[in-house]
Design a protein around this motif. Structure first.
Motif, PDB file in Angstrom:
ATOM      1  N   UNK A 110     -83.246 -49.270 -60.924  1.00  0.00           N
ATOM      2  CA  UNK A 110     -84.120 -48.532 -61.841  1.00  0.00           C
ATOM      3  C   UNK A 110     -83.518 -48.499 -63.240  1.00  0.00           C
ATOM      4  N   UNK A 111     -84.383 -48.223 -64.219  1.00  0.00           N
ATOM      5  CA  UNK A 111     -83.905 -47.953 -65.570  1.00  0.00           C
ATOM      6  C   UNK A 111     -83.334 -46.537 -65.599  1.00  0.00           C
ATOM      7  N   UNK A 112     -82.290 -46.337 -66.414  1.00  0.00           N
ATOM      8  CA  UNK A 112     -81.549 -45.071 -66.380  1.00  0.00           C
ATOM      9  C   UNK A 112     -81.588 -44.382 -67.733  1.00  0.00           C
ATOM     10  N   UNK A 113     -81.617 -43.037 -67.683  1.00  0.00           N
ATOM     11  CA  UNK A 113     -81.597 -42.323 -68.956  1.00  0.00           C
ATOM     12  C   UNK A 113     -81.061 -40.917 -68.859  1.00  0.00           C
ATOM     13  N   UNK A 114     -80.702 -40.400 -70.035  1.00  0.00           N
ATOM     14  CA  UNK A 114     -80.227 -39.018 -70.161  1.00  0.00           C
ATOM     15  C   UNK A 114     -81.302 -38.159 -70.810  1.00  0.00           C
ATOM     16  N   UNK A 115     -81.345 -36.889 -70.374  1.00  0.00           N
ATOM     17  CA  UNK A 115     -82.316 -35.919 -70.896  1.00  0.00           C
ATOM     18  C   UNK A 115     -81.551 -34.824 -71.635  1.00  0.00           C
ATOM     19  N   UNK A 116     -82.036 -34.476 -72.828  1.00  0.00           N
ATOM     20  CA  UNK A 116     -81.373 -33.469 -73.656  1.00  0.00           C
ATOM     21  C   UNK A 116     -82.258 -32.241 -73.804  1.00  0.00           C
ATOM     22  N   UNK A 117     -81.782 -31.121 -73.257  1.00  0.00           N
ATOM     23  CA  UNK A 117     -82.483 -29.848 -73.451  1.00  0.00           C
ATOM     24  C   UNK A 117     -82.404 -29.439 -74.919  1.00  0.00           C
ATOM     25  N   UNK A 119     -80.982 -27.037 -76.323  1.00  0.00           N
ATOM     26  CA  UNK A 119     -79.648 -26.597 -76.727  1.00  0.00           C
ATOM     27  C   UNK A 119     -78.530 -27.537 -76.328  1.00  0.00           C
ATOM     28  N   UNK A 120     -78.856 -28.712 -75.808  1.00  0.00           N
ATOM     29  CA  UNK A 120     -77.814 -29.644 -75.349  1.00  0.00           C
ATOM     30  C   UNK A 120     -77.381 -30.555 -76.484  1.00  0.00           C
ATOM     31  N   UNK A 121     -76.069 -30.593 -76.771  1.00  0.00           N
ATOM     32  CA  UNK A 121     -75.616 -31.475 -77.852  1.00  0.00           C
ATOM     33  C   UNK A 121     -75.787 -32.948 -77.490  1.00  0.00           C
ATOM     34  N   UNK A 122     -75.928 -33.767 -78.526  1.00  0.00           N
ATOM     35  CA  UNK A 122     -76.227 -35.185 -78.314  1.00  0.00           C
ATOM     36  C   UNK A 122     -74.974 -36.030 -78.049  1.00  0.00           C
ATOM     37  N   UNK A 123     -73.784 -35.403 -78.095  1.00  0.00           N
ATOM     38  CA  UNK A 123     -72.558 -36.198 -77.968  1.00  0.00           C
ATOM     39  C   UNK A 123     -72.415 -36.857 -76.597  1.00  0.00           C
TER      40      UNK A 123
END
Ligand code: DX5
Ligand code: ZN
Length: 223
Positions: A110-117, A119-123
């Protein structure tokens, strides 16, 4: 020109008629089906799992995009891959080993990804850009459909767009939460290319009318 994609979230669909709902929304022009998985642990709500993904898979030809709001993350990933998921995203705070989880998703096909709430920093992106196919910016706190768009998300979208452009890689930039006909152009102008919308689409009787109106708005964005 950017290729824009509309990804209806089935969280706001009629679960008693889910097969018909996903067929109808694809016929109305959906590019992706967004599948929200909540565990009543990482987020305060409980939704659907791999069995439901498997059940709708034969009803749609477009990609199924599984948004995991669960902790722990890793154990359930192969189950979703087997159930027909095409994309799997997860929240970095919910994984002990982000790099490993991204690799597990990719190894599952599958293709993979990150989710940012909000208040979640982008680092969290910093050392894993080479393993990322999709970045999802939450414009509400996860857990429920029908919440209001948080405008600060536009700055995070713009930041993610810059990181993607610098990477030179083909990474989808998705926004999720409170997306409507009247704010989709602003999200696109900030750099998003894929738009999750639950209540805006499934909350209306005419799915095609809403999706067409969203595309009309996107056509006004000169990117
Ligand atoms: C929220 C979910 C969203 C939700 C969006 O936790 O991730 O996908 O279904 O719903 P709307 O478009 O109604 O904000
Ligand atoms: Zn979602």
């Amino acid at each position: 020109m950017t290729t824009y994609r509309i990804a209806p979230s089935i969280l706001s669909a009629d679960f008693a008629r889910l097969g018909e709902e996903v067929r109808n929304v694809v016929a109305a022009g959906a590019d992706i089906i967004h599948f929200d998985v909540m565990d009543n642990h990482y987020v305060p709500n409980l939704t659907i799992g791999p069995l439901v993904c498997q059940a709708i898979r034969p009803h749609v030809q477009v990609p199924i995009d599984v948004h995991l709001m669960v902790r722990p993350v890793d154990r359930i990933i192969p189950d979703f891959a087997k159930a027909g998921a095409d994309i799997i995203t997860f929240h970095p705070e919910a994984s002990e080993h982000i790099d490993r989880t991204l690799q597990l998703i990719r190894d599952s096909g599958c293709k993979a990804g990150l989710v940012f709430n909000p208040g979640t920093p982008m680092h969290y992106l910093d050392h894993v850009m080479d393993k990322i196919d999709i970045i999802l910016i939450m414009s509400v706190n996860p857990g429920f459909g029908g919440q209001s768009f948080i405008p600060e998300a536009l700055n995070k979208i713009a930041y993610a767009r810059k990181k993607i452009d610098e990477s030179g890689r083909d990474i989808m930039l998705q926004v999720d939460g409170g997306i409507k006909v009247d704010n989709i152009a602003a999200a696109a102008a900030a750099g998003a290319d894929t738009f999750v919308a639950g209540s805006a689409i499934f909350g209306q009787p005419d799915y095609k009318g809403v999706i067409d109106a969203m595309r009309t708005q996107l056509a006004t964005v000169g990117k």
